[in-house]
Design an enzyme around this catalytic site. Structure first.
Site, PDB file in Angstrom:
ATOM      1  N   ARG A 212       0.847  -1.191   0.000  1.00  0.00           N
ATOM      2  CA  ARG A 212       0.000   0.000   0.000  1.00  0.00           C
ATOM      3  C   ARG A 212       0.884   1.244   0.000  1.00  0.00           C
ATOM      4  O   ARG A 212       1.635   1.472   0.959  1.00  0.00           O
ATOM      5  CB  ARG A 212      -0.890   0.025   1.257  1.00  0.00           C
ATOM      6  CG  ARG A 212      -1.785  -1.208   1.425  1.00  0.00           C
ATOM      7  CD  ARG A 212      -2.999  -1.117   0.527  1.00  0.00           C
ATOM      8  NE  ARG A 212      -3.724  -2.372   0.479  1.00  0.00           N
ATOM      9  CZ  ARG A 212      -4.905  -2.579   1.049  1.00  0.00           C
ATOM     10  NH1 ARG A 212      -5.481  -1.617   1.749  1.00  0.00           N
ATOM     11  NH2 ARG A 212      -5.520  -3.734   0.914  1.00  0.00           N
ATOM     12  N   GLU A 214       0.699   4.192   0.866  1.00  0.00           N
ATOM     13  CA  GLU A 214       0.064   5.270   1.639  1.00  0.00           C
ATOM     14  C   GLU A 214       1.112   5.957   2.491  1.00  0.00           C
ATOM     15  O   GLU A 214       1.913   5.291   3.120  1.00  0.00           O
ATOM     16  CB  GLU A 214      -0.993   4.686   2.586  1.00  0.00           C
ATOM     17  CG  GLU A 214      -2.186   4.111   1.888  1.00  0.00           C
ATOM     18  CD  GLU A 214      -2.919   3.101   2.760  1.00  0.00           C
ATOM     19  OE1 GLU A 214      -2.543   2.920   3.935  1.00  0.00           O
ATOM     20  OE2 GLU A 214      -3.853   2.480   2.238  1.00  0.00           O
ATOM     21  N   ARG A 220      -0.601   1.832  13.141  1.00  0.00           N
ATOM     22  CA  ARG A 220      -1.276   0.658  12.562  1.00  0.00           C
ATOM     23  C   ARG A 220      -1.173   0.549  11.046  1.00  0.00           C
ATOM     24  O   ARG A 220      -1.849  -0.260  10.427  1.00  0.00           O
ATOM     25  CB  ARG A 220      -2.742   0.631  13.019  1.00  0.00           C
ATOM     26  CG  ARG A 220      -3.482   1.872  12.726  1.00  0.00           C
ATOM     27  CD  ARG A 220      -4.848   2.002  13.338  1.00  0.00           C
ATOM     28  NE  ARG A 220      -5.523   3.037  12.597  1.00  0.00           N
ATOM     29  CZ  ARG A 220      -5.220   4.326  12.652  1.00  0.00           C
ATOM     30  NH1 ARG A 220      -4.285   4.748  13.457  1.00  0.00           N
ATOM     31  NH2 ARG A 220      -5.846   5.205  11.896  1.00  0.00           N
ATOM     32  N   HIS A 221      -0.355   1.383  10.419  1.00  0.00           N
ATOM     33  CA  HIS A 221      -0.178   1.308   8.966  1.00  0.00           C
ATOM     34  C   HIS A 221       1.247   0.933   8.580  1.00  0.00           C
ATOM     35  O   HIS A 221       2.206   1.447   9.151  1.00  0.00           O
ATOM     36  CB  HIS A 221      -0.493   2.658   8.308  1.00  0.00           C
ATOM     37  CG  HIS A 221      -1.951   2.953   8.231  1.00  0.00           C
ATOM     38  ND1 HIS A 221      -2.594   3.672   9.201  1.00  0.00           N
ATOM     39  CD2 HIS A 221      -2.886   2.608   7.318  1.00  0.00           C
ATOM     40  CE1 HIS A 221      -3.884   3.769   8.886  1.00  0.00           C
ATOM     41  NE2 HIS A 221      -4.093   3.126   7.751  1.00  0.00           N
ATOM     42  N   GLU A 360      -9.681  -1.287  12.926  1.00  0.00           N
ATOM     43  CA  GLU A 360     -10.196  -2.156  11.863  1.00  0.00           C
ATOM     44  C   GLU A 360      -9.226  -3.307  11.622  1.00  0.00           C
ATOM     45  O   GLU A 360      -8.046  -3.075  11.375  1.00  0.00           O
ATOM     46  CB  GLU A 360     -10.348  -1.327  10.579  1.00  0.00           C
ATOM     47  CG  GLU A 360     -10.873  -2.138   9.427  1.00  0.00           C
ATOM     48  CD  GLU A 360     -10.544  -1.522   8.073  1.00  0.00           C
ATOM     49  OE1 GLU A 360     -10.672  -0.291   7.925  1.00  0.00           O
ATOM     50  OE2 GLU A 360     -10.147  -2.304   7.187  1.00  0.00           O
ATOM     51  N   SER A 363     -11.872  -6.084   6.296  1.00  0.00           N
ATOM     52  CA  SER A 363     -12.965  -5.672   5.412  1.00  0.00           C
ATOM     53  C   SER A 363     -13.461  -6.933   4.744  1.00  0.00           C
ATOM     54  O   SER A 363     -12.645  -7.782   4.368  1.00  0.00           O
ATOM     55  CB  SER A 363     -12.483  -4.736   4.307  1.00  0.00           C
ATOM     56  OG  SER A 363     -12.201  -3.487   4.828  1.00  0.00           O
ATOM     57  N   ARG A 410      -1.900  -6.409  12.055  1.00  0.00           N
ATOM     58  CA  ARG A 410      -2.855  -5.733  12.953  1.00  0.00           C
ATOM     59  C   ARG A 410      -3.379  -6.703  14.014  1.00  0.00           C
ATOM     60  O   ARG A 410      -3.571  -6.347  15.171  1.00  0.00           O
ATOM     61  CB  ARG A 410      -4.043  -5.206  12.144  1.00  0.00           C
ATOM     62  CG  ARG A 410      -3.671  -4.029  11.302  1.00  0.00           C
ATOM     63  CD  ARG A 410      -4.636  -2.888  11.485  1.00  0.00           C
ATOM     64  NE  ARG A 410      -4.212  -1.786  10.637  1.00  0.00           N
ATOM     65  CZ  ARG A 410      -5.038  -1.051   9.919  1.00  0.00           C
ATOM     66  NH1 ARG A 410      -6.342  -1.291   9.942  1.00  0.00           N
ATOM     67  NH2 ARG A 410      -4.581  -0.064   9.183  1.00  0.00           N
TER      68      ARG A 410
HETATM   69  P1  AMO Z   1      -8.723  -3.519   3.158  1.00  0.00           P
HETATM   70  O1  AMO Z   1      -8.031  -2.583   2.234  1.00  0.00           O
HETATM   71  O2  AMO Z   1      -9.714  -2.934   4.094  1.00  0.00           O
HETATM   72  O3  AMO Z   1      -9.514  -4.622   2.336  1.00  0.00           O
HETATM   73  O4  AMO Z   1      -7.639  -4.325   3.971  1.00  0.00           O
HETATM   74  C1  AMO Z   1      -7.995  -5.432   4.787  1.00  0.00           C
HETATM   75  C2  AMO Z   1      -7.280  -5.392   6.113  1.00  0.00           C
HETATM   76  O5  AMO Z   1      -5.880  -5.258   5.934  1.00  0.00           O
HETATM   77  C3  AMO Z   1      -5.313  -4.494   6.993  1.00  0.00           C
HETATM   78  N1  AMO Z   1      -4.671  -3.299   6.458  1.00  0.00           N
HETATM   79  C4  AMO Z   1      -3.461  -2.845   6.831  1.00  0.00           C
HETATM   80  N2  AMO Z   1      -2.578  -3.310   7.731  1.00  0.00           N
HETATM   81  C5  AMO Z   1      -1.411  -2.641   7.872  1.00  0.00           C
HETATM   82  N3  AMO Z   1      -1.085  -1.540   7.156  1.00  0.00           N
HETATM   83  C6  AMO Z   1      -1.927  -1.042   6.231  1.00  0.00           C
HETATM   84  N4  AMO Z   1      -1.574   0.022   5.501  1.00  0.00           N
HETATM   85  C7  AMO Z   1      -3.179  -1.697   6.031  1.00  0.00           C
HETATM   86  N5  AMO Z   1      -4.253  -1.490   5.220  1.00  0.00           N
HETATM   87  C8  AMO Z   1      -5.127  -2.463   5.493  1.00  0.00           C
HETATM   88  C9  AMO Z   1      -6.458  -4.150   7.927  1.00  0.00           C
HETATM   89  C10 AMO Z   1      -7.652  -4.203   6.998  1.00  0.00           C
HETATM   90  O6  AMO Z   1      -8.848  -4.417   7.666  1.00  0.00           O
HETATM   91  N6  AMO Z   1      -9.626  -6.686  -0.654  1.00  0.00           N
HETATM   92  C11 AMO Z   1     -10.125  -6.186   0.615  1.00  0.00           C
HETATM   93  C12 AMO Z   1     -10.548  -7.309   1.518  1.00  0.00           C
HETATM   94  C13 AMO Z   1     -11.770  -8.082   1.082  1.00  0.00           C
HETATM   95  O7  AMO Z   1     -12.814  -7.461   0.797  1.00  0.00           O
HETATM   96  O8  AMO Z   1     -11.669  -9.332   1.031  1.00  0.00           O
HETATM   97  C14 AMO Z   1      -9.046  -5.367   1.299  1.00  0.00           C
HETATM   98  O9  AMO Z   1      -7.865  -5.511   1.033  1.00  0.00           O
HETATM   99  O10 AMO Z   1      -6.526  -5.168   8.907  1.00  0.00           O
END
Ligand code: AMO
Length: 435
Positions: A212, A214, A220-221, A360, A363, A410
């Site tokens: 990602r 970001e 938590r990211h 979170e 998802s 997470r």
């Molecule tokens: P989403 O983008 O919400 O959904 O990501 C799912 C889960 O991944 C974790 N997460 C992260 N952990 C650490 N750093 C990050 N930058 C980060 N971003 C997300 C969280 C989050 O809830 N394809 C969909 C899933 C689906 O619908 O099956 C998806 O990737 O725990």
């Protein structure tokens, strides 16, 4: 002689152990060493007058965190805190000398520069009891979840991480050179776990890296993390997916609690609480109205259809106050806040977020598997070329399906009350690509 792990060593026997030196007390008549391997620690006692100058020289040359091999008799000694036993060595070899350490192992880092220094020397930092425990628990956690799924005949897939177009949303994807064109690092195995449904695989999962781009500097990211993804066919609604996730998490927490519950309490001060089913479910709209009534929180107008960070945090208070639960499902997000592949019913995305302790972790959703509907949605959103290949998956027959993704880092972080940097073997963030 064959090496024994320290946890297997018995008194009254000769043993060979190997590990890092955690402590050295080198006095005039006696020397005491503590050797640590992945299973435990052992005290080594050297009564100097009984040893050759050659061994004594080696002992004088020892440094903290050097790696040694020791053979000798293991005897019981009630005064020794480490399992009431110690080793009287007759062979001692220094396998690898540690130079003066760049960081203090086992110290608490409480400022940014100390944390960064620990990250620079992560392999040394990882030698602490606490850090070893984190990764034993994480390894076990993933094993339990993998076993849970393979026992239910889920297939484990391995999808590509180099892909031709963004898998989640165009804004946060890493672009890489791929010969004479661009490729992207997969933000999720989303398209491919759905392709597996179109392939008739029925139930699949994948544990793997996702990327990602970001610029988030939070606890938590990460820019690369491990995603535990699954997808299943022939569901009736996204509620089937939620129920399945409850079962998976409860099984995991029960087993973690049985094996590591005591240690987690002792080392991290947290109780592993086994949640009751069903987990509470609330719509975003109801959540905001509860947060306003109970805690006076007013969500900014433009952010009503999604969860703000403050709302996530307060939702933990709500889930405890109202439902006596650490978990909370949130549903009925605004259509434009959710991924295009979520099925919509009367414009409402058929998916959810799962919060644990106010963060979170998942998802999930039922996906749109009807080709014509999906085509319409992607055209309305102007996604065009980017999802052309993905649309093809639904043209030649595809069952109704849904799934979810849990962030492994997470999950570890919340289970043990850590910063995400500590919950990952190696952290990747906007400012960190090393080691
Ligand atoms: P989403 O983008 O919400 O959904 O990501 C799912 C889960 O991944 C974790 N997460 C992260 N952990 C650490 N750093 C990050 N930058 C980060 N971003 C997300 C969280 C989050 O809830 N394809 C969909 C899933 C689906 O619908 O099956 C998806 O990737 O725990």
């Amino acid at each position: 002689m064959k090496r024994s792990y320290i946890s297997e060593v018995k008194t009254g026997e000769r043993n060979k152990i190997q590990g890092f030196i955690e402590n050295i007390r080198n006095k005039s008549k006696m020397a005491f060493l503590v050797v640590k391997d992945i299973t435990g620690k052992m005290q080594i006692v050297v009564e100097k007058e009984k040893y050759s100058p050659e061994i004594l020289e080696k002992i004088d040359a020892l440094t903290i965190q050097s790696v040694i091999t020791v053979e000798g008799e293991v005897v019981a000694n009630d005064y020794v805190k480490l399992n009431g036993m110690e080793m009287i060595p007759d062979i001692l070899e220094i396998d690898s000398v540690a130079e003066a350490l760049p960081i203090q192992v086992d110290s608490k880092a409480d400022n940014e520069s100390d944390i960064n220094l620990k990250m620079d020397y992560r392999w040394v930092d990882l030698r602490t009891d606490e850090n070893t425990l984190i990764f034993k628990i994480q390894s076990y956690m993933v094993k339990i979840m993998r076993d849970f799924l393979t026992d239910k005949d889920f297939l484990e897939i391995h999808s590509p991480k180099l892909i031709g177009s963004a898998s989640e949303s165009g804004s946060s994807v890493f672009e890489v050179d791929y010969y004479d064109r661009k490729a992207y690092l997969a933000q999720s195995p989303q398209f491919y776990k759905q392709m597996a449904m179109a392939a008739g695989f029925d139930k699949v999962f994948e544990v793997g890296p996702v990327f990602r781009a970001e610029k988030s500097y939070t606890s938590r990211h990460a820019t690369e993390y491990t995603s535990f993804d699954l997808e299943m066919s022939y569901i009736d609604s996204f509620h089937d997916v939620m129920t399945f996730e409850e079962e998976l998490l409860i099984d995991m927490l029960e087993k973690i609690s049985a094996k590591y519950g005591e240690e987690i309490k002792e080392k991290f001060g947290l109780e592993v609480i086994i949640p009751k089913t069903p987990f509470p479910v609330i719509t975003v709209k109801d959540l905001y109205s509860e947060l306003e009534t109970r805690y006076g929180y007013i969500v900014p107008e433009g952010e009503k259809g999604d969860l703000t960070r403050e709302a996530e945090e307060l939702s933990y208070k709500l889930s405890q106050d109202k439902y006596n639960s650490e978990f909370l499902f949130v549903t009925d997000f605004d259509s434009e806040k959710r991924a295009f592949y979520h099925m919509r019913e009367n414009g409402v995305p058929q998916g959810y977020d799962l919060l644990w302790r106010g963060v979170e972790i998942t998802s999930g959703a039922q996906r749109e598997h009807r080709y014509d509907e999906l085509k319409k949605v992607t055209e309305e959103m102007g996604l065009g070329e980017d999802v052309k290949f993905y649309l093809e998956f639904f043209k030649y027959g595809c069952p109704a399906h849904g799934g979810f993704a849990i962030g492994v880092d997470r999950l570890t972080m919340l289970l043990l009350g850590l910063h995400i940097k500590d919950a990952m073997f190696i952290f990747r963030g906007p400012n960190r690509l090393n080691p």
